[in-house]
Design an enzyme around this catalytic site. Structure first.
Site, short mmCIF file in Angstrom:
data_model
loop_
_atom_site.label_atom_id
_atom_site.label_comp_id
_atom_site.label_asym_id
_atom_site.label_seq_id
_atom_site.Cartn_x
_atom_site.Cartn_y
_atom_site.Cartn_z
N ASN A 1 49.92 33.26 43.18
CA ASN A 1 51.28 33.82 43.24
C ASN A 1 52.02 33.47 44.53
O ASN A 1 53.24 33.33 44.54
CB ASN A 1 51.31 35.33 42.96
CG ASN A 1 50.07 36.03 43.44
OD1 ASN A 1 49.38 35.55 44.35
ND2 ASN A 1 49.77 37.18 42.87
N ILE B 1 40.94 32.96 41.04
CA ILE B 1 39.84 33.74 40.48
C ILE B 1 40.28 35.18 40.23
O ILE B 1 39.66 35.89 39.46
CB ILE B 1 38.58 33.75 41.39
CG1 ILE B 1 38.86 34.41 42.74
CG2 ILE B 1 38.04 32.34 41.59
CD1 ILE B 1 37.60 34.78 43.51
N ASP B 2 41.38 35.60 40.89
CA ASP B 2 41.83 36.99 40.77
C ASP B 2 42.46 37.29 39.41
O ASP B 2 42.55 38.45 39.02
CB ASP B 2 42.86 37.30 41.87
CG ASP B 2 42.31 37.09 43.26
OD1 ASP B 2 41.07 37.06 43.41
OD2 ASP B 2 43.11 36.97 44.21
N GLU C 1 36.71 44.76 45.88
CA GLU C 1 36.97 44.78 47.32
C GLU C 1 38.25 45.55 47.62
O GLU C 1 38.38 46.17 48.67
CB GLU C 1 37.11 43.34 47.84
CG GLU C 1 38.24 42.56 47.15
CD GLU C 1 38.46 41.15 47.70
OE1 GLU C 1 37.63 40.65 48.48
OE2 GLU C 1 39.48 40.54 47.32
N GLN D 1 31.25 33.59 44.70
CA GLN D 1 31.87 33.79 43.38
C GLN D 1 33.03 32.84 43.12
O GLN D 1 33.38 32.60 41.98
CB GLN D 1 32.31 35.24 43.20
CG GLN D 1 33.37 35.70 44.17
CD GLN D 1 33.39 37.21 44.38
OE1 GLN D 1 33.62 37.96 43.45
NE2 GLN D 1 33.16 37.64 45.61
N ARG D 2 33.60 32.28 44.16
CA ARG D 2 34.70 31.35 43.94
C ARG D 2 34.26 29.89 44.12
O ARG D 2 35.04 28.98 43.85
CB ARG D 2 35.88 31.66 44.87
CG ARG D 2 35.63 31.36 46.33
CD ARG D 2 36.79 31.83 47.20
NE ARG D 2 36.67 31.29 48.54
CZ ARG D 2 37.36 31.71 49.59
NH1 ARG D 2 38.26 32.68 49.45
NH2 ARG D 2 37.20 31.17 50.76
#
EC number: 2.7.1.90
Lengths: 416, 416
Positions: free
Chosen positions: A117, A146-147, A248, A301-302
């Site tokens: 974004n 990833i979000d 998080e 994770q990314r």
């Protein structure tokens, strides 16, 4: 370089994912095939590479299909990234002039910016400037994060691979935790900033013999410490090992992050979130006497490309190819998006939306996809994520390690 | 059960690895094939399952080859684990009597204990008791530990898979870190207790375009904070991104762990090490102004079965099969070991040693395999680890997730 040459520029921005290089490969493949485009340039470190005139000739670098395939499954950003907020024209008109002088210099008629974004904010500002000044250039946003927090797209490339990693890891952590016959609490801290999509993916670890995570806390619901401790004690009435997935970015009723770190904000004003798991570990220790462990999935994770989702990697490339097609057909100031037309069998349609609908906004999980208590997810959320983690990438291995595309230009630049 | 029946018992103990279920599968396969052995029992939660009479009939559970294959690549311990130090006979003779009464009850003539140096202490004590009391039973130790710290074996099953995970992850983290063009320090905290073997495996991430980790700190060399900061500043003279691999078990000159946590010791008197990376992160923040991140690989490095080393998984099964063969041929009080006969091509020989040589001891990295400054590894150490991470396991996936063998008996028991 002839005067009539129409070249394209591509850059990457924001946080890494396992699929963003697949989007880069899609731009390269579609541009190589498209007769309207001559040379494909890549800017190093996003829009900062444009400002610094740091570019790579991608047409030359990727003239072999085999190298494109390795790039598709290489984690992080081949072109490097930046977290740079482009000033408004009012604040710094000079930067706009420098960027468009760069476009002129290299005959750039198409600019593809792959990002989240914040990156779409850059696309919006540059496109507004181009339109206001009658510049002949088409500027397109290609989503990644990833979000999964971008508006008006079913999901974002990068999310599926991270979700597959999260679910796989939760399953493996559960096997690990269950081997001890002593009361324990395991907290797994998952990324996603202010949206809980990636944490929700932990629920996909559940199968017919393991029902973990037992509790899931998302930023969409205000976090209450007392309720959290009560939730754990309730589970402990019937289970020895409790496994908790937590975002998080969880916040208390007043909007304060639970995260222990009071790290400075980045240039977009986002707090650096990390340490939430450790903070909760401390909180539990004050109230419950058992083995407590917190696991922060962190950058793994990314960047764990070796377990990327094939669906995600394919879509990331596909959506980028479409971006090239849309741009050549005259669209500008748009972001390519995915629209889910069916869930079974899972089918998507790729289309575009004005980037102004996306820039600087965050898409959250609808409240009805989270249970009433705010400590678990509902079935529709699981059904939504499941198709996105399907399929495995065939990672090539050499000498016991995954083969990735060399990032020599980044490692060399790293040396003074 | 006839009076002449000769049954075997197998149990698992200590910390999980990705290969310990492959050793279990080896015991099962060899016992199923061996005419001297009737029924194969598994004790739940190691020696504690024997004391509590909690067992599974593995002959019935694993009567299909396909189920054995899934077990081989399932992480953590199918039979559950324990961290229980068997008292000496002087301290609690009753426990010995109960254990051997259990052996009598089930006609156990062979007992295989898969574990690390603490588990070998149990094998030693039980074998001494059996010999002193003329019990007809053969008790064998089968090594496992990601720490690779067992004496008199070239390496331990479990280490190769963890090493492959560590090297792969370091490579992925490096791709991640290099995408930003800002000065940063990334600390990766790796397990291994008082031995640096697993941390040293991070050096295998180095290739022709990435030379990370830049610094490696191991428990074998006393850690000096001032030198640590000086080392980073030295690297920063020529490089923007610094990546550091550090053992959880590093200690200062006085033998104190650097780890931030003052967690209580476990029942074997081992300190619970974790938080070393966070402690170092704090230390750097006090002296150096740049982006600092610490990544704790945590339980993932011992349970990430989806990226296990094929060499490791095969050896773990093979060594367990040999243990059955040695026991049937009359050996007892031994641990099976691997002897490397050649490095190119890599070849091992499986043999046995008295378990007394192994119990309660730790094998450290030879000082000459670490550089003089104590902040990196030498080539012989890399050459030693490299063969152990070779080959990839073909993990089956279902619905986007790895298929593991169900641990229903552990998850059910987990419910009160």
């Amino acid at each position: 370089m002839s005067l009539n040459e129409m070249n394209c520029l591509v850059a990457q921005s924001g946080g890494p994912t396992s699929a963003i290089n697949s989007s880069l490969s899609g731009v390269i493949e579609a541009s190589l095939e498209n007769s309207s485009i001559n040379t494909i340039y890549g800017a190093i470190n996003g829009i900062q590479g444009v400002l610094r005139d740091e570019i790579l000739n991608l047409s030359e670098l990727f003239d072999k299909p085999s190298s494109i395939n390795t790039l598709k499954t290489t984690p992080s950003m081949f072109l490097g990234s930046c977290r740079y907020k482009l000033p408004t024209q009012e604040d710094n008109l000079d930067e706009y002039k420098r960027i468009f002088a760069f476009f002129d210099k290299y005959n750039i008629k198409f600019f593809f910016y792959i990002g989240g974004n914040d990156s779409m904010d850059t696309v919006l500002k540059l496109n507004n400037y181009a339109v206001e000044n009658n510049y002949d250039i088409r500027i397109m946003g290609i989503p990644k994060t990833i979000d999964n927090d971008l508006m008006d797209t079913d999901h974002t490339p990068g999310f599926g691979s991270a979700a597959k990693y999260v679910a796989t890891t939760l399953l493996e952590i559960s096997h690990d935790a269950y081997c001890y016959n002593i009361p324990s609490v395991t907290i797994v801290e998952i990324m996603g900033r202010n949206a809980g999509w990636l944490t929700a993916a932990s629920a996909l670890a559940r199968n017919d013999y393991i029902n973990t995570p037992d509790l899931i806390y998302l930023p969409e619901v205000a976090f209450c410490t007392n309720q959290f401790i009560a939730d754990i004690k309730e589970i402990q009435k019937t289970k020895k090992n409790v496994i908790i997935a937590v975002s998080e970015g969880i916040k208390d009723e007043t909007g304060q992050y639970i995260s222990a770190t009071a790290a400075p904000n980045d240039s977009f004003g986002h707090a650096q979130l990390s340490g939430t798991g450790h903070r909760l570990e401390q909180l539990i220790k004050e109230s419950i006497d058992c083995k407590i462990r917190s696991v922060e999935l962190n950058v793994l994770q990314r960047s764990a490309a070796h377990i990327a989702s094939l669906t995600d990697i394919m879509e990331a490339s596909e959506i980028a190819k479409k971006a090239v097609e849309f741009a050549v057909n005259g669209e500008t100031g748009k972001m390519v998006t995915m629209h889910r037309t069916k869930n079974a069998p899972y089918t998507i349609e790729i289309t575009t939306i004005p980037v102004s609908q996306v820039a600087n906004k965050e898409k959250k999980i609808p409240r009805e996809w989270i249970n009433d208590k705010g400590n678990n997810v509902n079935q529709p959320l699981i059904d939504y994520i499941k198709p996105l983690i399907q399929g495995e990438v065939k990672t090539e291995f050499n000498n016991g390690l995954p083969t990735f595309f060399p990032i020599t230009h980044l490692t060399q630049r790293n040396h003074y």
